[in-house]
Design a protein around this motif. Structure first.
Motif, PDB file in Angstrom:
ATOM      1  N   ASN A   1       9.217  46.529  48.316  1.00  0.00           N
ATOM      2  CA  ASN A   1       9.172  47.274  47.055  1.00  0.00           C
ATOM      3  C   ASN A   1       8.430  46.520  45.952  1.00  0.00           C
ATOM      4  O   ASN A   1       7.937  47.136  45.018  1.00  0.00           O
ATOM      5  N   THR A   2       8.341  45.209  46.062  1.00  0.00           N
ATOM      6  CA  THR A   2       7.691  44.416  45.016  1.00  0.00           C
ATOM      7  C   THR A   2       6.220  44.152  45.316  1.00  0.00           C
ATOM      8  O   THR A   2       5.361  44.397  44.464  1.00  0.00           O
TER       9      THR A   2
ATOM     10  N   ARG B   1      13.423  44.603  52.157  1.00  0.00           N
ATOM     11  CA  ARG B   1      13.290  45.814  51.342  1.00  0.00           C
ATOM     12  C   ARG B   1      12.821  45.445  49.932  1.00  0.00           C
ATOM     13  O   ARG B   1      11.921  46.075  49.371  1.00  0.00           O
ATOM     14  N   PHE B   2      13.406  44.402  49.350  1.00  0.00           N
ATOM     15  CA  PHE B   2      13.004  43.929  48.020  1.00  0.00           C
ATOM     16  C   PHE B   2      11.548  43.456  48.040  1.00  0.00           C
ATOM     17  O   PHE B   2      10.768  43.758  47.136  1.00  0.00           O
TER      18      PHE B   2
END
Length: 175
Positions: free
Chosen positions: A70-71, A66-67
């Motif tokens: 999102n990045t 998820r990180f």
């Protein structure tokens, strides 16, 4: 609502995210920044999963993925980052003047000797899964860091690995 596992929360807290993003921002261009991000996140991930306790990798990887999404967006996952770190492409990050000092500054709990160990383990596991030999530019770099390879051969390996080029083949990967 499903409760997060203890290790999942502890592994990727907001402080760790901020440090990884800070290292990423030290890249001189988009390609270098993404390389810094992938390597910093991969090293951090590997350093945190090397514990004796049983871990819930499904939950941990979900948080990391998820990180990552999102990045840097689609097409990347913790698996692809670990694959990147077992290829010679990671040498463009490791040989840059900015990455290792920045990473060691932000992640002072991960000394350089542990970085080489983590990369060695990741290379070994990755190549074992894929069935490929571990020999190559990354293994030679790791051997030079531990003093197990002659320096002259290492310089030749760097030339063969395309030192000075970006992962995309052009020369805008400046330090």
């Amino acid at each position: 609502m499903k409760k997060k596992s203890y290790y999942s929360y502890i592994l990727l807290d907001s402080a760790a995210r901020e440090k990884i993003l800070a290292v990423m921002m030290l890249g001189n261009n988009k390609a270098q920044s993404i390389g810094f991000y992938r390597t910093a996140l991969g090293l951090y991930y590997l350093s945190r999963i090397m514990v004796e306790d049983e871990l819930d990798f499904k939950e941990i990887d979900k948080d990391f993925n998820r990180f990552i999404f999102n990045t840097i967006g689609r097409g990347h996952s913790i698996t692809s980052i670990l694959q990147y770190m077992s290829s010679k492409k990671v040498l463009w990050v490791l040989n840059s003047k900015a990455f290792l000092p920045a990473f060691l500054n932000y992640f002072s709990d991960i000394p350089f000797a542990k970085i080489t160990l983590l990369l060695t383990i990741n290379l070994s596991v990755s190549k074992k899964i894929s069935g490929l030999a571990t020999e190559g530019a990354l293994q030679d770099w790791l051997l030079r860091q531990t003093g197990a390879a002659p320096q002259q051969q290492g310089e030749q390996d760097q030339r063969e690995a395309g030192e000075g080029l970006t992962p995309h083949g052009n020369a805008d990967w400046a330090d």
